[in-house]
Design a protein around this motif. Sequence first.
Motif, PDB file in Angstrom:
ATOM      1  N   THR A  54      12.748  -6.338  42.203  1.00 33.63           N
ATOM      2  CA  THR A  54      12.714  -7.512  43.070  1.00 33.63           C
ATOM      3  C   THR A  54      11.633  -8.435  42.517  1.00 33.63           C
ATOM      4  OG1 THR A  54      11.173  -6.411  44.521  1.00 33.63           O
ATOM      5  CG2 THR A  54      13.493  -6.319  45.115  1.00 33.63           C
ATOM      6  N   VAL A  55      11.582  -9.661  43.019  1.00 35.29           N
ATOM      7  CA  VAL A  55      10.817 -10.690  42.315  1.00 35.29           C
ATOM      8  C   VAL A  55       9.312 -10.422  42.209  1.00 35.29           C
ATOM      9  CG1 VAL A  55      12.429 -12.561  42.623  1.00 35.29           C
ATOM     10  CG2 VAL A  55      10.763 -12.099  44.384  1.00 35.29           C
ATOM     11  N   GLN A  56       8.689  -9.866  43.245  1.00 34.75           N
ATOM     12  CA  GLN A  56       7.244  -9.680  43.164  1.00 34.75           C
ATOM     13  C   GLN A  56       6.873  -8.726  42.044  1.00 34.75           C
ATOM     14  OE1 GLN A  56       4.865 -11.354  44.893  1.00 34.75           O
ATOM     15  NE2 GLN A  56       6.598 -12.521  45.625  1.00 34.75           N
ATOM     16  N   LEU A  57       7.758  -7.778  41.804  1.00 36.75           N
ATOM     17  CA  LEU A  57       7.479  -6.789  40.769  1.00 36.75           C
ATOM     18  C   LEU A  57       7.384  -7.428  39.391  1.00 36.75           C
ATOM     19  CD1 LEU A  57       7.237  -4.416  42.442  1.00 36.75           C
ATOM     20  CD2 LEU A  57       9.430  -3.587  41.670  1.00 36.75           C
ATOM     21  N   THR A  58       8.073  -8.564  39.220  1.00 38.20           N
ATOM     22  CA  THR A  58       8.036  -9.185  37.895  1.00 38.20           C
ATOM     23  C   THR A  58       6.638  -9.684  37.563  1.00 38.20           C
ATOM     24  OG1 THR A  58       8.683 -11.317  38.818  1.00 38.20           O
ATOM     25  CG2 THR A  58      10.437  -9.897  38.013  1.00 38.20           C
ATOM     26  N   LEU A  59       5.811  -9.879  38.583  1.00 42.66           N
ATOM     27  CA  LEU A  59       4.449 -10.333  38.302  1.00 42.66           C
ATOM     28  C   LEU A  59       3.697  -9.308  37.475  1.00 42.66           C
ATOM     29  CD1 LEU A  59       3.331 -11.866  41.705  1.00 42.66           C
ATOM     30  CD2 LEU A  59       3.777 -13.058  39.597  1.00 42.66           C
ATOM     31  N   TYR A  60       4.043  -8.052  37.617  1.00 37.54           N
ATOM     32  CA  TYR A  60       3.373  -7.009  36.847  1.00 37.54           C
ATOM     33  C   TYR A  60       3.538  -7.189  35.356  1.00 37.54           C
ATOM     34  CZ  TYR A  60       1.762  -3.648  40.262  1.00 37.54           C
ATOM     35  OH  TYR A  60       1.067  -3.011  41.241  1.00 37.54           O
ATOM     36  N   ASN A  61       4.663  -7.831  34.976  1.00 41.83           N
ATOM     37  CA  ASN A  61       4.897  -7.990  33.543  1.00 41.83           C
ATOM     38  C   ASN A  61       3.802  -8.790  32.869  1.00 41.83           C
ATOM     39  OD1 ASN A  61       7.265  -6.567  33.523  1.00 41.83           O
ATOM     40  ND2 ASN A  61       8.546  -8.336  33.912  1.00 41.83           N
ATOM     41  N   PHE A  62       3.125  -9.636  33.644  1.00 43.90           N
ATOM     42  CA  PHE A  62       2.183 -10.555  33.007  1.00 43.90           C
ATOM     43  C   PHE A  62       0.747 -10.328  33.404  1.00 43.90           C
ATOM     44  CE2 PHE A  62       5.781 -12.388  31.384  1.00 43.90           C
ATOM     45  CZ  PHE A  62       6.704 -12.563  32.390  1.00 43.90           C
ATOM     46  N   GLN A  63       0.539  -9.379  34.286  1.00 45.31           N
ATOM     47  CA  GLN A  63      -0.825  -9.168  34.724  1.00 45.31           C
ATOM     48  C   GLN A  63      -1.160  -7.712  34.481  1.00 45.31           C
ATOM     49  OE1 GLN A  63      -1.542  -9.158  38.891  1.00 45.31           O
ATOM     50  NE2 GLN A  63      -3.452 -10.259  38.695  1.00 45.31           N
ATOM     51  N   SER A  64      -1.838  -7.431  33.399  1.00 42.43           N
ATOM     52  CA  SER A  64      -2.139  -6.040  33.149  1.00 42.43           C
ATOM     53  C   SER A  64      -3.635  -5.833  33.280  1.00 42.43           C
ATOM     54  CB  SER A  64      -1.676  -5.626  31.765  1.00 42.43           C
ATOM     55  OG  SER A  64      -2.733  -5.806  30.836  1.00 42.43           O
ATOM     56  N   GLN A  65      -3.997  -4.600  33.292  1.00 43.41           N
ATOM     57  CA  GLN A  65      -5.397  -4.286  33.440  1.00 43.41           C
ATOM     58  C   GLN A  65      -6.198  -4.851  32.270  1.00 43.41           C
ATOM     59  OE1 GLN A  65      -6.097  -0.136  33.271  1.00 43.41           O
ATOM     60  NE2 GLN A  65      -7.978  -0.229  34.434  1.00 43.41           N
ATOM     61  N   PHE A  66      -5.545  -4.953  31.128  1.00 39.92           N
ATOM     62  CA  PHE A  66      -6.287  -5.279  29.916  1.00 39.92           C
ATOM     63  C   PHE A  66      -6.027  -6.665  29.363  1.00 39.92           C
ATOM     64  CE2 PHE A  66      -7.702  -1.216  30.166  1.00 39.92           C
ATOM     65  CZ  PHE A  66      -6.730  -0.247  30.029  1.00 39.92           C
ATOM     66  N   ASN A  67      -4.994  -7.297  29.825  1.00 41.58           N
ATOM     67  CA  ASN A  67      -4.568  -8.455  29.064  1.00 41.58           C
ATOM     68  C   ASN A  67      -3.652  -9.339  29.883  1.00 41.58           C
ATOM     69  OD1 ASN A  67      -4.175  -9.999  26.916  1.00 41.58           O
ATOM     70  ND2 ASN A  67      -3.559  -8.334  25.562  1.00 41.58           N
ATOM     71  N   THR A  68      -4.151 -10.428  30.417  1.00 37.28           N
ATOM     72  CA  THR A  68      -3.307 -11.227  31.298  1.00 37.28           C
ATOM     73  C   THR A  68      -2.882 -12.516  30.630  1.00 37.28           C
ATOM     74  OG1 THR A  68      -4.496 -10.343  33.171  1.00 37.28           O
ATOM     75  CG2 THR A  68      -3.228 -12.317  33.553  1.00 37.28           C
ATOM     76  N   SER A  69      -1.584 -12.777  30.657  1.00 36.99           N
ATOM     77  CA  SER A  69      -1.089 -14.067  30.174  1.00 36.99           C
ATOM     78  C   SER A  69      -1.009 -14.998  31.358  1.00 36.99           C
ATOM     79  CB  SER A  69       0.318 -13.904  29.592  1.00 36.99           C
ATOM     80  OG  SER A  69       0.286 -13.223  28.393  1.00 36.99           O
ATOM     81  N   TYR A  70      -2.065 -15.767  31.592  1.00 34.10           N
ATOM     82  CA  TYR A  70      -2.116 -16.551  32.813  1.00 34.10           C
ATOM     83  C   TYR A  70      -1.029 -17.604  32.882  1.00 34.10           C
ATOM     84  CZ  TYR A  70      -6.418 -14.358  34.263  1.00 34.10           C
ATOM     85  OH  TYR A  70      -7.346 -13.445  34.667  1.00 34.10           O
TER      86      TYR A  70
END
Lengths: 275, 433, 304
Positions: free
Chosen positions: A223-239
């Motif tokens: 579902t859509v909120q889960l897609t946010l995980y693709n870009f926000q990681s513990q180590f490396n965020t593509s803002y």
Amino acid sequence: MKSRPSILISAAAIVASTVVFLIPFAFIVLMAFKDRRQSLLRDFSWPNGFHLWDNVVEVAATRNWMLITAFINSTILTVASVTLLVVLAAMVGFVLARRKTRFNGLIEFLILAGLMIPPAVVPTIWLLQGLGLFGKLHGLVLIEVAYGLSFSILLYRAFISTIPRELDEAAIIDGARPLDVFFRVILPLLWPVTVTNIVVQSVAIFNDFTNPLYYLPGNGNATVQLTLYNFQSQFNTSYNLLFTNILLITIPPLLVFLFFNRQIVAGVTAGAVKG
Amino acid sequence: MQKTNRRHAIAGFAAGLMGFTALSGAAFAQQTTLSLFAPNDQAAVAYTEAMVTAFEAANPDINVEIEVGPGGTERDNMVKSRLATGTMNDVFVYNAGSLFQAINPLQTTVDLTNEPYMSTILGSFKQTVAASDGTLRGVPYGQAMGGGILYNKKVYEELGLSVPMTWAEFMANNAKIKDAGKAPVIQTFGDTWTSQLFILADFFNVQAKNPQFAEMYTRGEAKYADTPAAMGGFQKQADIFNAGDLNEDFGAATLNDGLRMLAMGEGAHYPMLTFAVGTIAQDYPDQLKDVGFFALPGDDAAVNGTTVWMPTALYISASSPNLEAAKKLVAFVASKEGGCDPWVKLNAITGPFLIQGCELPADVPPAVTDLQTYFTADGRTAPALEFLSPVKGPSLENITVEVGSGIRTPKDAAALYDEDVRKQAQQLGLPGW
Amino acid sequence: MSAASDTRLAPLVMPARLGARPSPYPGWFFLPAAVIYGVLFLMPTFASLYFSLTRWTLFNSTFIGFENFAQFFREPFLIRGLVNTVLYAVITSGLKVVLGMLLALLLTSQILARGYLRSVVFFPVLVSTVGVGITFTVLMHPTTGMINEGLALIGIKGPGWLTNPNLALFSVALVDVWKGVGLATVIYIAGIVAIPQDYYEAARIDGATKFQNFLYITLPLSRPATATVITLSFIGGLRTFDLIWAMTRGGPGFASDTVASVIYKQYQAGFYGLSTAGNVVLFVLIGVLVVPLTMLLNRKQGHE
């Protein structure tokens, strides 16, 4: 007779509301236009270059077009849950408000409990597995309904008291059956509340993060909120991608709201005429 | 007229649908699908995709579906919930060491002790994926990393500084750097986990002074608060704050900010794990050659070494129905071809490999070369505490933020952490707590 | 009114039945909702009550009686967390009630661009909490955040909104209000427009001022709306977790921890029995505060 609209207050209201409520949104949009390196600065600088389309494509294509699947899943989930919620909650709110029994206190407490108690995840998973509903979209629909009933019932119960009993009684004298009284007399009059309920629940369910995480795992089920995980990681965020994602998933609730906003306005004018 | 048209349309549609299902059925008839629960940091995702592509090419009858999940404590949560409800993917990537012990590995993972590739994996890794009965359950997924100080070589050159071998030398360097108008030590409490590095990276020094600490700690006999060597990490963090050696926005800066400051020379030192070199390579490739690494110094220049973190591991879920295919995938990851080459091709090396026969290419970043020097000498590495003891309290990062912000004294913090750790030990059912 | 209802119901006219009629408010209206709610919510909750008395690793559980509760009350920052929780709930619900009412009054009065204003005020409700949390964390950065940069323009040195331990909770509360006031406003609007115009007409004839209109007509007659807003925002405030987690994770250190975030951290750490016990404690706390509040609000509603 009607006081003239005050230009000064109107202007002040417009400016103040734009600054307070829209500037954060402007930030989100701004970030969505940047490339990765500039977005790391996370400031209000003007984007150098128009990267919005690239960002959108990259976000949509990530993990095998997961965003598209997610949109479809979230839409089905939201529409089904909200429909059920509106009908069931109104039914309960109606009877609860009209009919005084000694159980009312207990029922109200149980409903209040739904607002107060955080759901127990693991036993719920076991239960869903036992019923064969785990990892299935319709299982999650029922969960969202179960968790959303308290809020909706509370809303309906409060506003049914504004509908005079005389209307019910008139209908009954005319021989209407309970379902008719409910669907043809009461529900239409509750339209402003229903619209509010639809909008709020749609937003809540569409933006729900934790429940799909626990009860509907798997890429095909995203579902859509889960897609946010693709870009926000513990180590490396593509803002830039993260904010593009936020932007994209804000659009459907926005559309729902804009659509129903006209309905609220219609409800307002109808209410003014109602005598 | 309309009805017939509709009927034709439906019939055609149904026929097409059946044809499609028949076709796809034929195509996938022999395929097994494995699902892999992968980490979500960019380097690992890139590696996973490359590795899976290579694997599927070599095994056309196996199709691997990659599911990317969050990291950190949210991953802990998801992994435990899925394992407890039997809904875990066929294979999953997760930490080794104390976190591995906390997922009940005897019941939830498949025993891999007798697999042929186990003999090619370094012993220091194997002990971190050993269950309580001694059986081995995982293979390395990535490289080892060092925890210490990443530093900016350019700043050191400009100010004529040399790599410090004691804490006193380190603080002296800091004073000179501060005078030059740069931030001596970068801290990034916006990402709270980064605040733990002083405590965690100092373990080499603790181990050097108290070789029995890990064992006694696990038995509940040694505590941070009454072991002066263990208190060292907390004290060092407080010293930095008290000397005013921090960057101005330490409270809100994030990991990305910290790496930028380090790469660009706005700050000189950044206590961090070496995987971060991969991020610098991606975001600031031109500054990569300016970044170096040295171990967190202790009090004795002769006893200087780095604390080492094992990579995450790949495990097979005990509830997986595709055991054969899963074992093939694991074997591939444990081989040079699947476990080392993709990283080399991606140019994303951040530390030594744990599989024999995997050599580091010559053109690794300077920080990685610096790290290598600790491995080539004897006695200059020690595994981090979480790989020697299953006991690690969940609130450490909050406590270290307090110490690093001057909110709490080191002594109080150590006592608080001991208390925090007690809950974890009890949860694990360890004797003596 | 009766004329309208007659025309609406004309097609439904049926001969009245003799003898006892089933109540027009049948009990079975409860049934579908009750089944879903009971099975999918109440049952797992009771199950977890049992687990709060155990040391639970998800794989096995050992019965330890009330030790989890004892441990929970020994939690070092529990008092702080309890205070934070209640403080947060009071601040957010108080602000939402007052600001919501004011905004609703403004938005139902005669001003221009009402539609636009309503949409703008409600807009934050639509954005995901995680998105709001991320955005405001960036905006509240002590040096490069837009809020402090804006303040610097008029010569004020902005504080560390989220890095100052004394300010962090308050800052998150403000963002919570920003996000939620739109909902309160909409509920109030629904309540205000339901008030029949007759009352205002009568008051105008009697020469009442706008303020008197508000005090004697609007306020009392929007009681259901007020009660709803108070109840929902207070409970929400007591249970709040998402926004605090997204913005500070309970930090700096433990300064903005509430009972809900303490419980979540225990859950993350794998102390399942302990965190379930914490949930029970939280529920009791909420019950103790909310049930009397609800009774007070409902009793005042009087006639029904």
